[in-house]
Scaffold this motif. Structure first.
Motif, short mmCIF file in Angstrom:
data_model
loop_
_atom_site.label_atom_id
_atom_site.label_comp_id
_atom_site.label_asym_id
_atom_site.label_seq_id
_atom_site.Cartn_x
_atom_site.Cartn_y
_atom_site.Cartn_z
N GLY A 84 0.82 -1.20 0.00
CA GLY A 84 0.00 0.00 0.00
C GLY A 84 0.86 1.25 0.00
N ARG A 85 0.26 2.32 -0.45
CA ARG A 85 0.92 3.63 -0.46
C ARG A 85 0.36 4.44 0.70
NH1 ARG A 85 1.16 4.89 -5.74
NH2 ARG A 85 3.28 4.20 -5.73
N TYR A 86 1.24 4.97 1.53
CA TYR A 86 0.84 5.74 2.71
C TYR A 86 0.76 7.22 2.37
CZ TYR A 86 1.01 7.78 7.38
OH TYR A 86 0.74 8.49 8.51
N ILE A 93 -3.63 4.33 4.11
CA ILE A 93 -2.85 3.45 3.24
C ILE A 93 -3.79 2.95 2.16
CG2 ILE A 93 -1.51 1.33 3.06
CD1 ILE A 93 -0.89 1.62 6.05
N THR A 94 -3.43 3.20 0.91
CA THR A 94 -4.25 2.76 -0.21
C THR A 94 -3.53 1.62 -0.91
OG1 THR A 94 -5.08 5.01 -0.49
CG2 THR A 94 -5.40 3.49 -2.32
N PRO A 111 -9.25 3.37 1.46
CA PRO A 111 -7.97 3.43 2.16
C PRO A 111 -8.11 2.94 3.60
CG PRO A 111 -8.90 5.62 1.88
CD PRO A 111 -9.78 4.67 1.11
N VAL A 114 -4.93 4.74 9.46
CA VAL A 114 -3.96 4.28 10.44
C VAL A 114 -4.14 5.04 11.74
CG1 VAL A 114 -1.51 4.01 10.91
CG2 VAL A 114 -2.37 3.74 8.60
N ILE A 125 2.82 3.82 11.80
CA ILE A 125 1.93 2.80 11.27
C ILE A 125 1.92 1.63 12.24
CG2 ILE A 125 1.54 1.19 9.38
CD1 ILE A 125 2.92 3.20 7.57
#
Length: 127
Positions: A84-86, A93-94, A111, A114, A125
């Protein structure tokens, strides 16, 4: 009458393969014991090696993410792997790549928000 699945030549080849496989397994286990590694340690190191090879070979980021997830599932035996991309601003996070278990990290495209604090009380995270 029993079916004859292998010809005599194929049967000899199969038995030779089984013997070689057994010898390799014995040798590998002996080496692991001598090095102090467990079989699980070896499996993780093998997966990390495969991922490192992908990093060297693949230049496109999305293709690399997909390969890493696939390696973790196919070679590492994980049921699901995802990356995932934060986004620090939204603290979300997606998912950008996934493999295994239907290739959906269970987030339905939404998403993951967090929350929580990491070690020492620092924000971070929480996995």
């Amino acid at each position: 009458m029993e079916p004859n699945w292998l010809s005599p030549r194929e049967d000899r080849a199969w038995r030779a393969f089984q013997h070689a496989h057994h010898q390799l397994d014995v040798h590998l286990n002996r080496g692991l014991q001598e090095s102090g590694l467990s079989g699980a340690d070896y499996e993780i190191l093998a997966v990390l090696s495969d991922i490192n090879a992908a990093i060297v070979r693949i230049r496109d980021r999305q293709q690399l993410f997909e390969a890493v997830c696939r390696i973790a599932v196919e070679n590492g035996g994980f049921g699901l792997a995802w990356i995932g991309r934060y986004d620090g601003a939204s603290r979300a996070i997606t998912p950008v790549a996934a493999a295994g278990a239907g290739q959906n990290p269970g987030l339905s495209g939404d998403p993951l928000i967090v929350h929580g604090r990491g070690a020492g009380g620092r924000r971070g995270i929480v996995a």
